[in-house]
Design a protein around this motif. Sequence first.
Motif, PDB file in Angstrom:
ATOM      1  N   GLU A   1     -11.938  -6.244   4.294  1.00  0.00           N
ATOM      2  CA  GLU A   1     -11.402  -5.136   3.880  1.00  0.00           C
ATOM      3  C   GLU A   1     -10.045  -4.666   3.330  1.00  0.00           C
ATOM      4  O   GLU A   1     -10.068  -3.807   3.236  1.00  0.00           O
ATOM      5  CB  GLU A   1     -11.343  -4.075   6.403  1.00  0.00           C
TER       6      GLU A   1
ATOM      7  N   GLU B   1     -14.320 -10.059   9.352  1.00  0.00           N
ATOM      8  CA  GLU B   1     -14.701  -8.213   8.781  1.00  0.00           C
ATOM      9  C   GLU B   1     -12.951  -7.499   8.186  1.00  0.00           C
ATOM     10  O   GLU B   1     -13.219  -6.513   6.927  1.00  0.00           O
ATOM     11  CB  GLU B   1     -14.501  -7.539   9.705  1.00  0.00           C
TER      12      GLU B   1
ATOM     13  N   VAL C   1      -5.658  -2.005   1.695  1.00  0.00           N
ATOM     14  CA  VAL C   1      -6.703  -1.656   1.397  1.00  0.00           C
ATOM     15  C   VAL C   1      -6.843  -0.581  -0.017  1.00  0.00           C
ATOM     16  O   VAL C   1      -5.746   0.148  -0.280  1.00  0.00           O
ATOM     17  CB  VAL C   1      -7.098  -0.887   2.048  1.00  0.00           C
TER      18      VAL C   1
ATOM     19  N   GLN D   1     -10.399   1.017  -0.974  1.00  0.00           N
ATOM     20  CA  GLN D   1     -12.578   1.355   0.140  1.00  0.00           C
ATOM     21  C   GLN D   1     -13.039   1.315  -1.604  1.00  0.00           C
ATOM     22  O   GLN D   1     -14.211   1.333  -0.585  1.00  0.00           O
ATOM     23  CB  GLN D   1     -12.068   2.524   0.575  1.00  0.00           C
TER      24      GLN D   1
END
Length: 162
Positions: A121, A117, A140, A142
């Motif tokens: 991410e 995970e 990151v 998103q």
Amino acid sequence: MAAVTAMLEDLRDLVPLTVEGAAAKFAAREWTPRGKLRDGVETSWRKDGVRGWTQKFRSGAVRVSFAVWIRDVDESGYFDDLDAVYEQGERELARFLPQIENSSLAGHLAEAELTTEDKDEFIAARKWILGERTLTAGVVQQDTDLPVMVVVVLEDPAPASA
């Protein structure tokens, strides 16, 4: 960015980690509230160009996050060279990591493996265990139309059921 490590040090001593307790720590450290209340508690803060926010999940888990570097889209509304932006984010992450590794938190951190995970991410990341909590610093994005950011995330898992 010293404001982030100071906050992390304050939050380490906050047991249990709650959004109300985190809000009190942000206020005590003179972060500026951004007027994003949830259940009567400020959840978004700013100081020295860094954004901070809190989240409480239905499971009871609490997350305190900081955006220490943000690279927004180009004037076109997109990134002209996304790989270059990712590389810039990785360089900014590498510049920030020593602030965690050389802070008073260092003696309390244990290196942790990134989960599947986490790998989904984060573009690049480092993860530690801090007591019962996890601390992750990484790059990151998103969504394709959102900025690329270097974030630091302290997460306290949901309390065990009694």
